[in-house]
Each structure stands twice: as structure tokens, then as C-alpha cells.
Design a protein around this motif. Structure first.
Motif, mmCIF file in Angstrom:
data_model
loop_
_atom_site.group_PDB
_atom_site.id
_atom_site.type_symbol
_atom_site.label_atom_id
_atom_site.label_comp_id
_atom_site.label_asym_id
_atom_site.label_seq_id
_atom_site.Cartn_x
_atom_site.Cartn_y
_atom_site.Cartn_z
ATOM 1 N N GLU A 210 0.860 -1.191 0.000
ATOM 2 C CA GLU A 210 0.000 0.000 0.000
ATOM 3 C C GLU A 210 0.893 1.237 0.000
ATOM 4 N N ASP A 211 0.729 2.101 -0.994
ATOM 5 C CA ASP A 211 1.699 3.151 -1.288
ATOM 6 C C ASP A 211 1.769 4.215 -0.209
ATOM 7 N N GLU A 212 0.641 4.700 0.260
ATOM 8 C CA GLU A 212 0.636 5.807 1.207
ATOM 9 C C GLU A 212 1.293 5.419 2.535
ATOM 10 N N ALA A 213 0.917 4.253 3.073
ATOM 11 C CA ALA A 213 1.514 3.797 4.327
ATOM 12 C C ALA A 213 3.010 3.516 4.153
ATOM 13 N N TYR A 214 3.375 3.007 3.001
ATOM 14 C CA TYR A 214 4.785 2.691 2.727
ATOM 15 C C TYR A 214 5.632 3.959 2.725
ATOM 16 N N ARG A 215 5.162 5.006 2.030
ATOM 17 C CA ARG A 215 5.920 6.253 1.973
ATOM 18 C C ARG A 215 5.983 6.930 3.336
ATOM 19 N N ALA A 216 4.910 6.832 4.112
ATOM 20 C CA ALA A 216 4.927 7.400 5.462
ATOM 21 C C ALA A 216 5.944 6.677 6.348
ATOM 22 N N HIS A 217 6.043 5.377 6.176
ATOM 23 C CA HIS A 217 7.016 4.600 6.955
ATOM 24 C C HIS A 217 8.442 4.968 6.569
ATOM 25 N N LEU A 218 8.719 5.092 5.278
ATOM 26 C CA LEU A 218 10.082 5.381 4.832
ATOM 27 C C LEU A 218 10.544 6.766 5.249
ATOM 28 N N ALA A 219 9.600 7.683 5.409
ATOM 29 C CA ALA A 219 9.968 9.040 5.791
ATOM 30 C C ALA A 219 10.649 9.085 7.157
ATOM 31 N N VAL A 268 5.927 -6.516 -3.107
ATOM 32 C CA VAL A 268 6.829 -5.692 -3.908
ATOM 33 C C VAL A 268 6.765 -4.258 -3.398
ATOM 34 N N GLY A 269 7.908 -3.623 -3.285
ATOM 35 C CA GLY A 269 7.976 -2.221 -2.886
ATOM 36 C C GLY A 269 9.145 -1.529 -3.549
ATOM 37 N N ASP A 270 8.984 -0.257 -3.846
ATOM 38 C CA ASP A 270 10.064 0.511 -4.471
ATOM 39 C C ASP A 270 11.180 0.788 -3.475
ATOM 40 N N LEU A 271 12.398 0.897 -4.013
ATOM 41 C CA LEU A 271 13.560 1.307 -3.236
ATOM 42 C C LEU A 271 13.922 2.731 -3.619
ATOM 43 N N GLN A 272 14.391 3.482 -2.648
ATOM 44 C CA GLN A 272 14.731 4.871 -2.907
ATOM 45 C C GLN A 272 16.226 5.153 -2.769
ATOM 46 N N ARG A 273 16.917 4.374 -1.957
ATOM 47 C CA ARG A 273 18.330 4.627 -1.739
ATOM 48 C C ARG A 273 19.023 3.352 -1.321
ATOM 49 N N GLY A 274 19.177 2.427 -2.238
ATOM 50 C CA GLY A 274 19.828 1.175 -1.902
ATOM 51 C C GLY A 274 18.879 0.191 -1.233
ATOM 52 N N GLU A 275 19.452 -0.924 -0.814
ATOM 53 C CA GLU A 275 18.675 -2.022 -0.231
ATOM 54 C C GLU A 275 18.649 -1.848 1.289
ATOM 55 N N ARG A 276 17.902 -0.859 1.754
ATOM 56 C CA ARG A 276 17.887 -0.546 3.179
ATOM 57 C C ARG A 276 16.952 -1.477 3.943
ATOM 58 N N MET A 280 12.942 -3.389 3.179
ATOM 59 C CA MET A 280 12.708 -4.833 3.202
ATOM 60 C C MET A 280 11.874 -5.249 4.406
ATOM 61 N N ASP A 281 12.002 -4.519 5.525
ATOM 62 C CA ASP A 281 11.166 -4.812 6.696
ATOM 63 C C ASP A 281 9.693 -4.639 6.362
ATOM 64 N N PHE A 282 9.358 -3.521 5.742
ATOM 65 C CA PHE A 282 7.955 -3.228 5.435
ATOM 66 C C PHE A 282 7.397 -4.256 4.447
ATOM 67 N N ILE A 283 8.181 -4.599 3.436
ATOM 68 C CA ILE A 283 7.722 -5.580 2.440
ATOM 69 C C ILE A 283 7.481 -6.924 3.104
ATOM 70 N N PHE A 318 7.021 -0.448 14.423
ATOM 71 C CA PHE A 318 6.090 -0.143 13.349
ATOM 72 C C PHE A 318 4.729 0.241 13.941
ATOM 73 N N PRO A 319 3.949 1.050 13.235
ATOM 74 C CA PRO A 319 2.585 1.356 13.714
ATOM 75 C C PRO A 319 1.764 0.082 13.866
ATOM 76 N N GLN A 320 1.163 -0.108 15.037
ATOM 77 C CA GLN A 320 0.434 -1.343 15.313
ATOM 78 C C GLN A 320 -0.755 -1.529 14.381
ATOM 79 N N ARG A 321 -1.313 -0.451 13.873
ATOM 80 C CA ARG A 321 -2.466 -0.589 12.983
ATOM 81 C C ARG A 321 -2.090 -1.256 11.664
ATOM 82 N N LEU A 322 -0.782 -1.241 11.325
ATOM 83 C CA LEU A 322 -0.348 -1.833 10.059
ATOM 84 C C LEU A 322 -0.140 -3.336 10.185
#
Length: 871
Positions: A210-219, A268-276, A280-283, A318-322
Motif C-alpha cells: 500500500e503506497d501511502e503507508a509505505y511512503r509514510a514509513h520510509l519518511a 513488492v515495494g520501491d527502493l529509494q536509496r539502496g537495499e535498506r 525490506m522490513d515493510f515488504i 512499526f505502527p500497530q495498525r499496520l
């Protein structure tokens, strides 16, 4: 609605005039479209519906001026999925079919075509997932509902027996879920458009997280640093050092089932700066959230020895709701087989797919094979906006999963046929090994390995603590000693210390051997090859001349010895140009009287360096012999025609050259050590390497008149960690020999076990595939029944017909696989053997590769598979 034929000029004029245009597989066609304008819209339908009934897909929903025929959309869809052709090139080909002169045609409908294709792809995914048949429709779609699922992987409530949770502990592995995760840096995307301007159409409903939750986590992890103390994987060590200028996405992380390669829902999830780790945790947690908590899971990842260390602590933040339902305590972590050798040996056997029980012959590398299939899409997707790329990759992942579904019958059939044959072979090898080992010792070793398999914190029976220092360790120690002496004011006679001088001379000695091997004297060649030989010889001469000046300080007799050697050559009428044959006059090469007049300690330094050479060359020799054994087996099993044989023989020749070079290095080092240290106890650790000793473990001794039987083969001493016995000494007193035999014995046991497990897993996978296909058939039958209650006659007939077709497809696949596998089980006792106990005890109490006599369990003594009639 007919499509008239137009001349090239008429087509161009009508396109430029903005008239209606239909795109078909044979080009562009201007049309005059008249829509029904009556007030009975529930009968006639909207303009979009009227076009669809004529098999035309409009570019807009209100007043479409551009349409694509369903035929061209289906054609493009298959072409791009199979051959990875991009949308622009396909559109241009249609344009050239209409006008290949380039005089009048204009591609002003490209954006409309791109929009139609994207909508068509998305609707196809929804349709195939049955969203038009389910209550609630598209808004009720849950995460992962649009994915093609693996029919062979375990799904409680779908393809597992009701009593699967009650299976004996030693049989739970056949109900395990095998998963692999990895990252791919080919699937990049340039910094084009934005998520606000180009959002995905099905965020979180398919293969992407899910894109929105993923980007919020990476921030929250913008500056995360990961440190590896195992090996220098670029994924970890350089994740925050690479430059990704101009790219919004630097790759993707993916999770798939590691036995069949199906991309997993939300895997599947996009990477933004290497294999951090944060990516991989979120995926990984997104995948776990959609799996049953009760399933045992085996996860493979090439850097899992580092990544898994603090995973539970990171997941707790991680947020428990996820991830409220995620359970990590029933996950086993392993390293894929191909990547395993890149890790250090100590402490890593707990991650080995060859040694851990319950994994069969899984290699964990199926995800790498996935990348080869999807990398071809990178040429087009890297230029797309985020949403378009997202939807395109979702479509390709679904296609790949479906293609794997239709070939599962052949795949599992071939795997089982090979596994049954290899199981018998490796069981026989193990039995032969057992027959030559004392029963008490075998029982003791098996108890050790079983204790380790149950609790990996126990001592590792597959690992021998290394003794002594490697060549690199010794060089580092000497450098540290030089530094300490300089700090204490003890300066050497030259800026180059004696240790550095000897290391340089040993490097030159290695280059001399390498030169003689690659360019033997007397071999002819072309002018270019002769020039290369001269250039290498000149470089070697200059390097030796530079170190000779330093050598003269520490070994004063060296210049006289060199002059005497060259004068002897001239006296015999021989040339002195062959610098690769010139003696180096190391401490091991001069007599004792001359050595006393040299710098003190030189002999000790060379002795230490030679011991490091002995250890390193022997270790590397074993590696090259192991590679040789694998290459010979691959050649025998797979290589048939002349071209492939030529290539295979070339690789074998290269490997044999490396083996010879390492053997020569060992012999030279041993000869030097013998000159320095004389005869002694070290000779029983570093034996004389004779002709025929450098052979594979399963290879016959070439010095023998005839080959020994499999159970009586004599293993070369190089595979035993600490040499051999002296004359009259008992074998049991030799340090290290028991450890070497123990490891080979336990590895033979592990190989036999893995093939037994593989057969059982494959039989269960075949059963699960058929049950899954029948469950899919029943689901579409239910949807067909539900479609009969739809009020609109057109919608009712279409929904029912599609459901009937999908049910028939699933039913046909099940019938095809059943027929294929029923022929397979006509093999002699194949099905029976697959369920036989694997850990057997003899009547005299001899322990095979099962549990000890005090245990209440016997591996494979029960079978919780479904009955034969289900298969």
C-alpha cells in the motif's frame, strides 16, 4: 459497426480534422459514429457501453473521439507481456502500418492510446479476480485480492487437510511456506511526474505494498545506516554511498515463494536509496500480514545473517495498525545456496539449506530467476510516471504468475522424477559411508547433529575451528610488528623492512610460476602474442631489479649469487633473458653459513610466510577441486552437442590450470619450509603433495590400477584437516582426522535426508495444486450461480458466461495435471517410496540418520498426506 477503407491522404486529413478514429491491429481508421439518442438509456446504454458492445474501447467516458478495438488491445497486451515491447514502439508500428512514408501521418493520439491501455490492463486484473462477481464489487477489494496465487503453496482452509496442525513435529515441514526476498536495481524509475499527478489505480490491492503507508514509513528512516560484520555485500555496505541522481526509484524489493517463484501479494515495494532494512522490513511484514499465523515459514535472503538480527525490535516500532497480526516466532531464516559461499563459514551453518532439516532441495534462488524475466521491462518502465509504472509492473507480475501456474504440472512432475532417482542414489552413498564407521561413533555423531538441529545454540558439528593463521593474517601480523618496532625506535636498515622485502620476493615467485604456466618456453605465437610475452617479462625484470637493491642490504650474498648464476648460464651458452626462471635467493635458498651473515630473523619471517602459503594454497585447492566436481557432474548431466562440449571443456581446462597453480604453490612452499625448519612434526600436518593427491573427494586415485568401489574409496589426505599418522602410530591419536570424517559423514546423512524430504514435499505440493484448482473451480461455479440473479439481462449473461469459462479453465488444468501425474505414479513404488520412513534403525541397534534409541519419535513414521484418491 463497420470500418471503411480509406486512402492514406483521407486518413491523415480526417485525423487532423479531429474526426473519430479507431485503432486496430492493421492501423488507424477514421469512422463516422452515430450513437443511439433515444430516451431508453437502460436498454441502449451510455456511449461507452454502446462502444463496448461493438468491441470498441473509448479513450474517455463522456464523448470519446478515439477508440481501440478489443482485438488490438488483446494483441498489444500479449505482445508486451511476452516480448516486453513498449507502448510507444507498438503505437509507432501501427502508425507505420497506416502510412510508412512519414509524409502525412501524425501521432497525435498517442496519449489516448496510453490511457486506454492502462485502463484496459486494470480492468483485466479486476475481471480476472472476479471483482465484478463479488458482493461489494471493486470498493470491497481487499489487499492482495488482485493477485494470481500459487496453487502449490500451503493455504489453510483452501488446500490443507483439516488435521494439518496436528501433524507430528517431524512432518510439519511439508506444510511449511518457503519465501524468498531480494532487491533488484535494474527496475529503476527516473524522477518523472509525481504521485499526486500520476497515482496508481490499485494501491495495495495487488503485488505492490500500500503506497501511502509505505511512503509514510520510509519518511522516518531517511538517514538509516546498516553495518555488516559478515561480508562486504554492496547492498549493505554501499546503500548510503551510491549516487542516485535523477532517479526517484532505484529498484524494487520483492518477496516470492522460493520453490515456485510466484510473486506474493503485497510483496513488492520501491527502493529509494539502496537495499535498506526499512524497505525490506515493510515488504516482509506486509507479506506476513496476509499469511496464516499458524504456518511455519522459511525465509531466504542473501544478507539474512545481518538483516534478521534485530528484526523483531525494528518490527516493534512499526505502527500497530499496520501489522497487528504479524507473528515472527515461527519463521526460520536461511541464506540461498548460491550466495552462501559469499559469507564467512563460522556461525553460518545455521543458515544453510544443505544442512537444516525440513527444507528438501529448496535452493532459495527462485527470486533471482524472477529478475531475469522482469528486467526486460526496465527499458520502458524507467521513463514512466509512478502510477503508470506501478500498474505496468503489476500486470507483468500477474502474467508471470499465471505462466508459472500453467507449467506447474510439468515442473512438479520433472522435479519428482529426478528426486526419486537421486534419493535412492544418495541413500546408497550414505549407507556405504555408514558401513565403514564404528557404530558407537556414528551414534555419537548423530546425537550431536540432532541436538544442533533442534537447538542451533548447541555446538555446530559441521564446523571445525580453524588452527593457525592464513597468509593474509601473517602478513598483517608482520606489518604490525614492523610498526611496533618503528614506534619503539628500532629502525631497519632501509625504508623497506625485511618482512616487506620477503613478501615482495614471494609475490615475484608467484608471478614467475604464473608466467611459466601461461607462456612455456618454446611455444610459438603471433606477433601480438610475442609482444605480450616480452612486455610481461620486461615488467617482471623491472620489479625484480627494484627489490634486488633492497635484498642486497639484508642478504649481502645475494648479488654475488645472482652474478654466479648468470655467469653459469653464459658459460653454457644459455640466455639470461628468461627472468621468470631466475632464482630469487630467499633465506630458504641459501646455505646456513651465508644465512648467518644476513639480517637476523629473516629465516623466521619466511618460515611464517611459507606456513601461511601452505594453509591458503591447500584451502583454495579444495575449493577448486569442489568446483571441478560440480562442473564434471553438470557436463555429464546436461552437455550433449559439440559446441556445448567445447565450451565445457574450456572451462574445465581453466579450472585445471588453477588446480595446478595451487598445487605448485603448495609444493614450493613446503620445499622452502623443509629447508628452513628441517624435518619435524609439521610434516604430519603439511604432507608431501604427490601426483594424484590433488583429486576430488569422490574421485579415484589415478595411481591405482583399478577404481575402488564406492564404499571403499580412499579419500585423499588433503580433505583431512590435520595430515596423517606416523609409522606405527594409531589412527585414533591423529588430531583432526575424526573431525574430518565426522563432517563428511554428517554431510552424507544431510544429503540423503534432503532428498527424502524433497520427495515428500513434492508429493504434498502436487496434492495441494489439485485441491487449489478444484477450490478455484468451485469458487467460479458459485460466482456463476450468483450471476444468474442479476436483473440486467446483458450483465447477467456476460457475468455468467465469464464465470463458466473460468470454472472450465480451472477444471481443465486440474484434469490435465491429474492425467500427467497419474502416469508418473506408474513408476515402480514411486508413491509408496515417497511415504516410507527415512530414519531407519537396524535390529542390532545401529543408528542410521534418525533419532536416537531413547526418542519416542521416528522421522516419517506417520503420513498426514491426503489419501491417494484425492491425488
Amino acid at each position: 459497426m463497420g470500418i471503411p477503407l480509406w486512402t492514406r491522404e483521407q486518413v491523415a486529413n480526417r485525423i487532423l480534422a479531429g474526426e473519430n478514429l479507431v485503432i486496430d491491429v492493421n492501423g488507424f481508421h477514421p469512422i463516422n459514429a452515430l450513437f443511439c439518442q433515444c430516451d431508453k438509456i437502460h436498454v441502449s446504454g451510455t456511449r461507452t457501453q454502446q462502444l463496448l458492445r461493438s468491441e470498441l474501447f473509448g479513450a474517455t467516458t463522456l464523448d470519446p473521439r478515439t477508440c481501440c478495438t478489443l482485438r488490438v488491445l488483446e494483441h498489444y497486451h500479449i505482445m508486451t507481456l511476452q516480448s516486453k515491447v513498449n507502448q510507444y514502439d507498438y503505437y509507432k508500428s501501427l502508425e507505420k502500418l497506416t502510412d510508412n512514408t512519414g509524409l502525412t501521418m501524425h501521432y497525435d493520439r498517442l496519449k489516448a492510446f496510453l490511457r486506454i491501455v492502462r485502463e484496459y490492463r486494470h480492468l483485466k486484473m479486476l475481471k480476472r479476480a472476479g471483482r465484478g462477481h463479488e458482493t461489494g464489487g471493486i470498493p470491497a477489494t481487499r489487499p492482495g485480492d488482485l493477485c494470481v496465487l500459487c496453487p502449490a503453496c500451503p493455504r489453510p482452509g483452501v488446500n490443507l487437510p483439516d488435521n494439518w496442525r496436528n501433524a507430528p513435529e517431524n512432518q510439519r515441514y511439508i506444510y511449511s511456506m518457503f519465501i524468498a526476498i531480494d532487491a533488484n536495481f535494474r527496475l529503476r524509475r527516473r524522477a518523472i511526474s509525481s504521485d499526486a499527478r500520476d497515482p496508481p489505480l490499485a494501491s495495495g490491492l495487488g503485488y505492490f505494498v500500500e503506497d501511502e503507508a509505505y511512503r509514510a514509513h520510509l519518511a522516518e528512516y531517511a538517514n538509516q545506516e546498516e553495518i555488516s560484520n559478515c561480508t562486504n555485500h554492496s547492498a549493505v555496505a554501499q546503500a548510503n554511498k551510491k549516487t542516485y541522481k535523477g532517479y526517484a526509484t532505484t529498484g524494487v524489493g520483492m518477496a516470492c515463494c522460493s520453490r515456485h517463484g510466484f510473486v506474493l501479494p503485497n510483496g513488492v515495494g520501491d527502493l529509494q536509496r539502496g537495499e535498506r532494512y526499512c524497505n525490506m522490513d515493510f515488504i516482509w511484514l506486509s507479506v506476513l500480514k496476509l499469511l496464516s499465523m499458524d504456518l511455519d515459514k522459511t525465509l531466504s535472503y542473501d544478507i539474512i545473517c545481518q538483516w534478521s538480527k534485530h528484526l523483531e525490535q525494528r518490527a516493534a516500532n512499526f505502527p500497530q495498525r499496520l501489522f497487528t497480526d504479524v507473528v515472527l516466532n515461527n519463521v526460520r531464516y536461511i541464506i540461498p545456496k548460491y550466495h552462501f559461499r559469499a559469507h564467512k563459514e563460522e556461525g553460518h551453518n545455521i543458515f544453510s539449506l544443505n544442512l537444516l532439516p525440513g527444507v528438501g532441495r529448496t535452493d532459495g534462488e527462485e527470486i533471482e530467476r524472477n529478475w531475469s524475466r522482469h528486467n526486460a521491462t526496465s527499458a520502458s518502465t524507467r521513463e514512466m510516471g509512478p502510477g503508470a509504472r506501478f500498474d505496468t509492473l503489476e500486470d507483468h507480475f500477474g502474467w508471470a504468475n499465471w505462466q508459472k501456474t500453467v507449467v506447474l504440472g510439468v515442473l512438479l512432475c520433472d522435479r519428482l522424477r529426478r528426486a526419486i532417482a537421486e534419493r535412492a542414489h544418495y541413500q546408497q552413498l550414505y549407507d556405504d559411508f555408514v558401513s565403514g564407521i564404528p557404530k558407537e561413533k556414528a551414534a555419537e555423531w548423530i546425537k550431536q547433529v540432532i541436538a544442533w538441529e533442534r537447538d542451533c545454540s548447541q555446538p555446530d558439528p559441521y564446523y571445525i575451528e580453524p588452527t593457525g593463521m592464513t597468509e593474509a593474517d601473517i602478513r598483517l601480523k608482520l606489518a604490525q610488528e614492523d610498526d611496533e618496532e618503528a614506534a619503539c625506535g628500532h629502525l631497519s636498515l632501509h625504508s623497506i623492512t625485511p618482512a616487506v622485502m620477503l613478501m615482495e620476493l614471494l609475490d615475484i615467485e608467484h608471478q614467475q610460476r604464473k608466467f611459466c604456466s601461461q607462456h612455456p618456453r618454446g611455444r610459438g605465437g603471433t606477433a601480438a602474442q610475442s609482444a605480450t610475452v616480452i612486455e610481461k617479462r620486461t615488467a617482471l625484470r623491472r620489479r625484480l631489479a627494484n627489490i634486488r637493491a633492497v635484498q642486497a642490504i639484508y642478504i649481502p650474498c645475494a648479488p654475488a649469487l645472482v652474478a654466479t648464476y648468470e655467469q653459469g648460464l653464459k658459460t653454457k651458452g644459455l640466455s639470461t633473458e628468461f627472468i621468470e626462471e631466475q632464482p630469487l635467493f630467499l633465506p630458504s635458498g641459501i646455505d646456513a653459513d651465508a644465512l648467518e651473515r644476513c639480517e637476523p630473523g629473516l629465516a623466521d619471517i619466511e618460515n611464517r610466510l611459507r606456513e601461511g602459503q601452505l594453509r591458503d594454497s591447500l584451502d583454495k585447492l579444495r575449493v577448486q577441486l569442489h568446483i571441478k566436481a560440480r562442473m564434471l557432474k553438470f557436463k555429464a548431466d546436461n552437455v550433449r552437442n559439440q559446441g556445448a562440449n567445447t565450451q565445457a571443456n574450456k572451462r574445465l581446462q581453466d579450472n585445471q590450470a588453477k588446480i595446478k597453480a595451487l598445487a605448485d604453490k603448495y609444493r614450493a612452499a613446503r620445499k622452502a619450509k623443509l629447508a628452513l625448519a628441517g624435518s619435524g612434526g609439521w610434516e604430519y600436518e603439511w604432507r608431501d603433495l604427490k601426483h594424484g593427491d590433488e583429486r576430488c573427494m569422490t574421485e579415484d586415485d589415478p595411481t591405482m590400477d583399478r577404481a575402488a568401489s564406492e564404499g571403499r574409496k580412499a579419500v585423499s589426505w588433503i580433505w583431512i584437516a590435520a595430515g596423517t599418522r606416523r609409522e606405527g602410530e594409531k589412527t585414533a591419536d591423529i588430531p583432526g582426522i575424526d573431525d574430518a570424517i565426522r563432517i563428511e559423514f554428517l554431510r552424507a546423512r544431510a544429503r540423503a535426508q534432503r532428498f527424502v524430504e524433497e520427495v515428500n514435499i513434492l508429493v504434498e505440493e502436487q496434492r495441494r495444486v489439485l485441491v487449489s484448482l478444484r477450490a478455484n473451480t468451485a469458487m467460479w461455479d458459485r460466482r456463476e450461480e450468483a450471476a444468474r440473479s442479476i436483473e440486467c439481462p446483458i450483465t447477467r449473461e456476460g457475468a455468467a458466461a465469464y464465470a463458466t469459462g473460468q470454472a472450465a479453465l480451472q477444471r481443465d488444468l486440474a484434469m490435465k495435471f491429474t492425467e500427467m501425474w497419474s502416469n508418473q505414479y506408474s513408476l515402480p513404488s514411486a508413491r509408496v517410496e515417497a511415504q516410507e520412513p527415512t530414519d531407519k534403525k537396524e535390529d542390532d541397534g545401529e543408528l542410521m540418520f534418525g533419532y536416537d534409541d531413547d526418542s519416542d519419535e521416528d522421522v516419517e513414521n506417520e503420513d498426514v498426506h491426503a489419501s491417494d484418491d484425492e491425488l
